[in-house]
Design an enzyme around this catalytic site. Structure first.
Site, short mmCIF file in Angstrom:
data_model
loop_
_atom_site.label_atom_id
_atom_site.label_comp_id
_atom_site.label_asym_id
_atom_site.label_seq_id
_atom_site.Cartn_x
_atom_site.Cartn_y
_atom_site.Cartn_z
N ARG A 1 42.63 43.15 38.79
CA ARG A 1 43.83 43.01 40.09
C ARG A 1 44.71 43.31 38.47
O ARG A 1 45.74 43.61 37.43
CB ARG A 1 44.21 41.74 39.91
CG ARG A 1 43.29 41.02 40.94
CD ARG A 1 43.14 41.87 42.63
NE ARG A 1 42.45 41.83 43.41
CZ ARG A 1 41.05 41.17 43.54
NH1 ARG A 1 40.60 43.27 42.95
NH2 ARG A 1 40.59 41.26 45.13
N HIS B 1 41.04 51.51 43.20
CA HIS B 1 40.64 50.31 43.61
C HIS B 1 39.07 50.68 44.54
O HIS B 1 39.15 50.47 45.45
CB HIS B 1 41.63 49.67 44.25
CG HIS B 1 41.45 48.45 44.70
ND1 HIS B 1 41.85 46.91 44.21
CD2 HIS B 1 40.45 47.95 44.27
CE1 HIS B 1 41.89 46.42 45.13
NE2 HIS B 1 39.97 46.20 44.69
P1 NDP Z 1 34.09 35.16 38.90
O1 NDP Z 1 34.55 33.94 39.43
O2 NDP Z 1 32.06 35.09 38.96
O3 NDP Z 1 33.88 34.83 37.69
C1 NDP Z 1 35.35 34.60 37.13
C2 NDP Z 1 34.85 34.39 35.18
O4 NDP Z 1 36.75 34.51 35.12
C3 NDP Z 1 34.64 33.08 34.86
O5 NDP Z 1 34.02 33.71 33.90
C4 NDP Z 1 35.70 32.16 34.67
O6 NDP Z 1 35.89 31.20 33.97
C5 NDP Z 1 36.74 33.51 34.48
N1 NDP Z 1 38.06 33.15 34.11
C6 NDP Z 1 38.79 32.30 35.63
N2 NDP Z 1 40.14 32.21 35.09
C7 NDP Z 1 40.18 31.96 33.88
C8 NDP Z 1 41.42 32.12 32.68
N3 NDP Z 1 42.72 31.03 33.29
N4 NDP Z 1 41.21 32.61 31.26
C9 NDP Z 1 39.77 32.79 31.10
N5 NDP Z 1 38.81 32.92 31.99
C10 NDP Z 1 38.87 32.88 33.58
O7 NDP Z 1 34.37 36.29 40.16
P2 NDP Z 1 33.24 37.58 39.59
O8 NDP Z 1 32.90 38.33 38.67
O9 NDP Z 1 33.04 37.51 40.86
O10 NDP Z 1 35.23 38.66 39.91
C11 NDP Z 1 35.99 38.62 39.52
C12 NDP Z 1 36.94 39.68 39.83
O11 NDP Z 1 37.19 41.20 39.81
C13 NDP Z 1 37.90 39.31 40.77
O12 NDP Z 1 38.27 37.46 41.21
C14 NDP Z 1 38.70 40.56 41.47
O13 NDP Z 1 39.41 40.59 41.34
C15 NDP Z 1 38.42 41.63 40.70
N6 NDP Z 1 36.95 42.98 41.04
C16 NDP Z 1 37.54 44.12 41.56
C17 NDP Z 1 36.58 44.83 42.43
C18 NDP Z 1 37.55 46.03 42.18
O14 NDP Z 1 36.67 46.96 43.30
N7 NDP Z 1 38.11 47.13 41.02
C19 NDP Z 1 35.85 44.67 43.18
C20 NDP Z 1 35.18 42.67 43.24
C21 NDP Z 1 35.81 42.59 42.26
P3 NDP Z 1 34.67 29.97 33.57
O15 NDP Z 1 33.71 30.97 33.69
O16 NDP Z 1 34.68 29.75 32.67
O17 NDP Z 1 34.98 29.62 35.61
C1 OXD Z 2 36.89 42.32 45.90
C2 OXD Z 2 37.67 44.19 45.28
O1 OXD Z 2 37.77 42.23 45.51
O2 OXD Z 2 37.38 45.12 46.86
O3 OXD Z 2 36.03 42.89 46.53
O4 OXD Z 2 38.81 44.27 44.75
#
Ligand code: NDP
Ligand code: OXD
Length: 312
Positions: free
Chosen positions: A227, A275
């Site tokens: 993000r 994005h």
């Molecule tokens: P998940 O919830 O499966 O994974 C999130 C990961 O981030 C986990 O490993 C979590 O740790 C870690 N995390 C969260 N907070 C912290 C922190 N404070 N410090 C360190 N690690 C942290 O999410 P997804 O993998 O499904 O998606 C991740 C992100 O990707 C979405 O939230 C979105 O913002 C972004 N995204 C972007 C897209 C795009 O088109 N650019 C498309 C889809 C998603 P833990 O395992 O320990 O809980």
């Molecule tokens: C998502 C994205 O979070 O598109 O799926 O960024």
């Protein structure tokens, strides 16, 4: 009868409608809020939305589950949503595959020094750089969730060291794992290609700032598919201008889109995509939501349930 309202892209919504009418004819599917006018709003149990309206709960007081069309849920305002309403983020194979392709493309472009070769082409310069085989690269991924772990599987065939950083400890084959703020400096110190796949929460907002970037080795590169507000963009620009970072590939910015005058648009060491790294695919996403509704109805936990306190 139970009703579901889909609030999103109309064309893709048609595909959702077909999937739902085939598999759940008992569940009335409404494409868009307009389509839901006149229906008995107390019957709406489910909403699927990218950006739901703020007054969602006034419109549908018996809402049970809000399904996000995105994997991230930071843009959804839950301030008026009763705690009993469940929020489920998108965990589906189509989006996952998109993200793997995007990050593998970005990592290989950087590992193979494509930004420099494109600059050389602009200068009509035919010059081979020292080959990537001569260098040892570590790719460090922030976020070891659904997408981070899929990206590791995508990167496994290539000759790169893999490391990851998350909030809680993980153990992943072939990946050096770090956890928590206390391990961040060690993780960054050895990372040459940094990939951000973190959710936006109060803990990750402006995480990538000057002090953070200083911890990366000189010449490191940054890929942001998480993000935009996780980055202090002026600090990123400064690091690029000083050459401390050699390149950045940004799929997300703050705001989106950036104003036309923003220096990131024209920076010679920045590539921007709008994005598009990962989007839910209607058929596979509808399938996942159908399965989750089935689980919800049986009182079983749903895949992708968001912990509203944790924020992801
Ligand atoms: P998940 O919830 O499966 O994974 C999130 C990961 O981030 C986990 O490993 C979590 O740790 C870690 N995390 C969260 N907070 C912290 C922190 N404070 N410090 C360190 N690690 C942290 O999410 P997804 O993998 O499904 O998606 C991740 C992100 O990707 C979405 O939230 C979105 O913002 C972004 N995204 C972007 C897209 C795009 O088109 N650019 C498309 C889809 C998603 P833990 O395992 O320990 O809980
Ligand atoms: C998502 C994205 O979070 O598109 O799926 O960024």
């Amino acid at each position: 009868m139970n009703h579901l309202v889909y609030i999103g892209h109309q064309g893709r919504g048609q595909q959702w409608r077909e999937e739902f009418s085939r598999q759940r004819p008992d569940l009335v599917f409404h494409l868009g809020l307009e389509g839901s006018e006149g229906l008995e709003s107390h019957d709406v149990r489910y909403v699927v939305a990218w950006q739901p309206p703020k007054d969602l709960i006034d419109r549908f007081p018996n809402l049970e589950v809000l399904f996000s069309l995105g994997a991230g849920v930071d843009h959804i305002d839950l301030s008026r949503m009763p705690p009993a309403v469940k929020l489920v983020r998108m965990v589906e194979p189509g989006l996952r595959q998109d993200m793997v392709e995007y990050v593998v493309w970005a990592v290989l472009s950087l590992k193979r020094q494509i930004p420099t070769y494109l600059q050389q082409q602009n200068q009509i310069l035919w010059k081979a750089l020292e080959g990537p085989q001569a260098l040892r690269y570590r790719v460090g991924v922030m976020g070891l969730g659904v997408l981070g772990q899929a990206v590791f599987r995508g990167l496994q065939p290539f000759d790169v060291d893999l490391a990851g950083w998350s909030r809680t400890p993980h153990s992943l084959k072939g990946v050096k794992c770090y956890a928590g703020p206390e391990a961040l400096a060690d993780f960054l110190r050895d990372t040459h290609i940094l990939v951000n796949l973190l959710p936006l929460t109060s803990a990750t907002h402006h995480l990538v700032n000057q002090a953070f970037l200083e911890l990366l080795p000189a010449g490191a590169v940054f890929i942001n598919a998480g993000r935009g507000p996780q980055v202090v963009q002026q600090d990123l620009l400064d690091a690029l201008d000083r050459g401390h970072l050699s390149h950045a590939i940004l799929d997300v910015t703050d705001p989106e889109p950036l104003p036309a005058s923003h220096p990131l648009w024209r920076h010679p060491s920045v590539w921007i995509t709008p994005h598009v790294a990962g989007h839910s695919h209607p058929n596979s996403a509808a399938q996942v939501v159908l399965e989750n509704i089935g689980r919800h109805e049986m009182g079983l936990p749903m895949a992708g349930l968001v912990d509203r306190v944790r924020g992801y």
